[in-house]
Design a protein around this motif. Structure first.
Motif, PDB file in Angstrom:
ATOM      1  N   GLY A  51       0.743  -1.183   0.022  1.00 50.55           N
ATOM      2  CA  GLY A  51       0.087   0.111  -0.108  1.00 50.55           C
ATOM      3  C   GLY A  51       0.827   1.435   0.012  1.00 50.55           C
ATOM      4  N   PHE A  52       2.010   1.306   0.746  1.00 57.87           N
ATOM      5  CA  PHE A  52       2.786   2.524   0.815  1.00 57.87           C
ATOM      6  C   PHE A  52       3.554   2.600  -0.221  1.00 57.87           C
ATOM      7  N   ALA A  53       3.881   1.366  -1.230  1.00 57.21           N
ATOM      8  CA  ALA A  53       4.734   1.465  -2.353  1.00 57.21           C
ATOM      9  C   ALA A  53       3.818   2.194  -3.345  1.00 57.21           C
ATOM     10  N   HIS A  54       2.401   1.777  -3.284  1.00 62.33           N
ATOM     11  CA  HIS A  54       1.327   2.366  -4.414  1.00 62.33           C
ATOM     12  C   HIS A  54       1.505   4.105  -3.976  1.00 62.33           C
ATOM     13  N   LEU A  55       1.500   4.405  -2.766  1.00 60.70           N
ATOM     14  CA  LEU A  55       1.144   5.762  -2.312  1.00 60.70           C
ATOM     15  C   LEU A  55       2.401   6.607  -2.881  1.00 60.70           C
ATOM     16  N   GLY A  56       3.592   5.852  -2.716  1.00 57.50           N
ATOM     17  CA  GLY A  56       4.664   6.754  -3.078  1.00 57.50           C
ATOM     18  C   GLY A  56       5.157   6.564  -4.630  1.00 57.50           C
ATOM     19  N   GLY A  57       4.165   5.987  -5.309  1.00 63.30           N
ATOM     20  CA  GLY A  57       4.567   5.781  -6.642  1.00 63.30           C
ATOM     21  C   GLY A  57       4.828   6.849  -7.501  1.00 63.30           C
ATOM     22  N   GLY A  58       4.128   7.785  -7.257  1.00 61.68           N
ATOM     23  CA  GLY A  58       4.066   8.933  -7.991  1.00 61.68           C
ATOM     24  C   GLY A  58       5.100  10.193  -7.428  1.00 61.68           C
ATOM     25  N   ALA A  59       5.630   9.940  -6.394  1.00 65.05           N
ATOM     26  CA  ALA A  59       6.362  10.884  -5.545  1.00 65.05           C
ATOM     27  C   ALA A  59       7.835  10.516  -5.441  1.00 65.05           C
ATOM     28  N   LEU A  60       8.070   9.060  -5.400  1.00 65.93           N
ATOM     29  CA  LEU A  60       9.353   8.833  -5.204  1.00 65.93           C
ATOM     30  C   LEU A  60       9.825   8.016  -6.632  1.00 65.93           C
ATOM     31  N   PRO A  61      11.407   7.701  -6.683  1.00 68.07           N
ATOM     32  CA  PRO A  61      11.681   6.757  -7.612  1.00 68.07           C
ATOM     33  C   PRO A  61      11.113   5.365  -7.554  1.00 68.07           C
ATOM     34  N   PRO A  62      10.877   4.731  -8.622  1.00 65.91           N
ATOM     35  CA  PRO A  62      10.250   3.460  -8.634  1.00 65.91           C
ATOM     36  C   PRO A  62      10.980   2.496  -7.485  1.00 65.91           C
ATOM     37  N   MET A  63      12.275   2.437  -7.924  1.00 65.30           N
ATOM     38  CA  MET A  63      12.984   1.467  -6.903  1.00 65.30           C
ATOM     39  C   MET A  63      12.960   1.698  -5.429  1.00 65.30           C
ATOM     40  N   VAL A  64      12.785   3.032  -5.285  1.00 69.18           N
ATOM     41  CA  VAL A  64      12.679   3.557  -3.812  1.00 69.18           C
ATOM     42  C   VAL A  64      11.407   3.021  -3.035  1.00 69.18           C
ATOM     43  N   ALA A  65      10.060   3.478  -4.039  1.00 74.36           N
ATOM     44  CA  ALA A  65       8.874   3.016  -3.625  1.00 74.36           C
ATOM     45  C   ALA A  65       8.547   1.439  -3.618  1.00 74.36           C
ATOM     46  N   LEU A  66       9.519   0.827  -4.548  1.00 73.81           N
ATOM     47  CA  LEU A  66       9.453  -0.743  -4.437  1.00 73.81           C
ATOM     48  C   LEU A  66      10.126  -1.277  -3.000  1.00 73.81           C
ATOM     49  N   GLY A  67      11.191  -0.404  -2.534  1.00 74.31           N
ATOM     50  CA  GLY A  67      11.418  -0.562  -1.061  1.00 74.31           C
ATOM     51  C   GLY A  67      10.556  -1.047   0.016  1.00 74.31           C
ATOM     52  N   PHE A  68       9.440  -0.065  -0.101  1.00 74.28           N
ATOM     53  CA  PHE A  68       8.489  -0.555   0.943  1.00 74.28           C
ATOM     54  C   PHE A  68       7.743  -2.035   0.866  1.00 74.28           C
ATOM     55  N   VAL A  69       7.530  -2.318  -0.232  1.00 69.94           N
ATOM     56  CA  VAL A  69       7.101  -3.775  -0.476  1.00 69.94           C
ATOM     57  C   VAL A  69       8.260  -4.845   0.228  1.00 69.94           C
ATOM     58  N   TYR A  70       9.411  -4.549  -0.307  1.00 70.01           N
ATOM     59  CA  TYR A  70      10.675  -5.187   0.229  1.00 70.01           C
ATOM     60  C   TYR A  70      10.620  -5.297   1.630  1.00 70.01           C
ATOM     61  N   LEU A  71      10.335  -4.018   2.448  1.00 68.17           N
ATOM     62  CA  LEU A  71      10.364  -3.746   3.636  1.00 68.17           C
ATOM     63  C   LEU A  71       9.408  -4.667   4.305  1.00 68.17           C
ATOM     64  N   GLY A  72       8.355  -4.780   3.883  1.00 65.40           N
ATOM     65  CA  GLY A  72       7.002  -5.522   4.313  1.00 65.40           C
ATOM     66  C   GLY A  72       7.393  -6.741   4.421  1.00 65.40           C
TER      67      GLY A  72
END
Length: 329
Positions: free
Chosen positions: A91-112
């Motif tokens: 959910g946070f990856a989708h939230l940050g998808g438009g505001a952060l670089p894609p690989m950083v946003a993907l990091g929220f999925v990895y974190l979870g």
């Protein structure tokens, strides 16, 4: 009266914080590139293999069996730590998808998708007067499950982004993480006493391996232009999102434990084991799972989360003890 000494505060006593800051700082100033990067990656992989071999040697099989027998607690905890937190990260990856670089946003999925910590989850459970025995067994069991579950769960949720990693990553995980852990479990009976006798040296081995993995990951990110890709605004957004995810995780873990009808001491163990995430697993796994040019971006949320969980855990634990003492008084 409650007394919390300075040595029990994480930012003043946890050497891992210094290791992470040093590894990140060195990578920013002197990133490994070219042949140096290949050599550093090889050293990192060798260290990760040794680390998981020792982990297999020191986690007692009796603790695993004991954990498996208490499914009223550990079943919900595993569900919370892996699919529950993974969906929160998605959910946070989708939230940050438009505001952060894609690989950083993907990091929220990895974190979870990562398991919880061992040392700090146990330490803060103790500091908050929770069920320490349950925390120790739970942390060990969660980390064992994580070795086998984190990467496939991430691949499932990341979709096309995970496909870019390459199928050979699964083979590397098997050879560098799973194989040494299984070998360590097999030979455990012959070496566990010697491993226990060198606990302090092994703790520094853990930190060194994690530090090298973080250095290699951030070197790749620096080489790809980390500073240019993440402006001050991006860092502020990233930190705010990580703090938001941590607060939601803490609230959800405590509420879930209450709904399960656990006694207060067990709820405290569930709170810290459920909400905290392990850089000890996350950094080495990222070094294997992601290309060098991507790993630093992906683990950025993890490193911030790890620092934030330590900052919040100490005062939370102190308030829990104070509240208990006031109730008893």
């Amino acid at each position: 009266m409650l007394k919390i000494t300075m040595s029990r505060l994480p930012l003043l006593s946890d050497p891992m914080i210094a290791v992470l800051i040093a590894a990140t700082g060195i990578a920013l100033l002197f990133p490994a590139t070219g042949e140096t990067k290949e050599a550093a990656s090889s050293i990192s992989n060798a260290g990760i293999f040794l680390l998981f071999l020792i982990n297999g040697m020191r986690i007692r099989r009796a603790e695993i069996v004991r954990g498996l027998s208490n499914w009223r607690y550990f079943g919900p905890l595993i569900i919370f730590v892996f699919p529950g937190m993974a969906m929160l990260g998605l959910g946070f990856a989708h939230l940050g998808g438009g505001a952060l670089p894609p690989m950083v946003a993907l990091g929220f999925v990895y974190l979870g998708c990562l398991p919880s910590t061992v040392q700090s989850a146990t330490s803060y459970t103790s500091l908050a007067a929770g069920n320490v025995g349950l925390a120790v067994v739970g942390a060990a069991l969660i980390n064992i499950v994580g070795v086998f579950v984190s990467a496939p769960l991430f691949a499932l949720l990341a979709g096309e982004a995970a496909g870019a990693i390459g199928n050979e990553a699964i083979v590397r995980i098997g050879l560098i993480l799973v194989l040494p852990f299984v070998v360590g479990q097999i030979v455990q009976g012959r070496v566990i006493d010697r491993i226990a006798a060198h606990r302090s040296q092994i703790a520094w081995l853990d930190r060194a391996v994690i530090g090298i993995a973080v250095y290699v990951a951030f070197s790749g990110a620096v080489e790809q232009g980390l500073g240019a890709m993440l402006a001050t605004r991006d860092w502020l957004i990233l930190v705010a999102m990580v703090l938001g995810m941590l607060v939601i995780a803490l609230a959800a873990a405590w509420t879930s434990a209450k709904l399960l009808g656990l006694v207060r001491a067990d709820r405290i163990a569930f709170l810290f084991a459920g909400s905290q995430k392990s850089v000890a697993i996350g950094a080495p796994l990222a070094a294997i799972l992601f290309p060098a040019e991507s790993a630093g971006f992906v683990i950025a949320p993890l490193l911030i989360y790890h620092l934030a969980q330590l900052v919040l855990a100490a005062p939370m634990a102190a308030r829990m003890v104070k509240g208990r003492d006031q109730a008893l008084g």
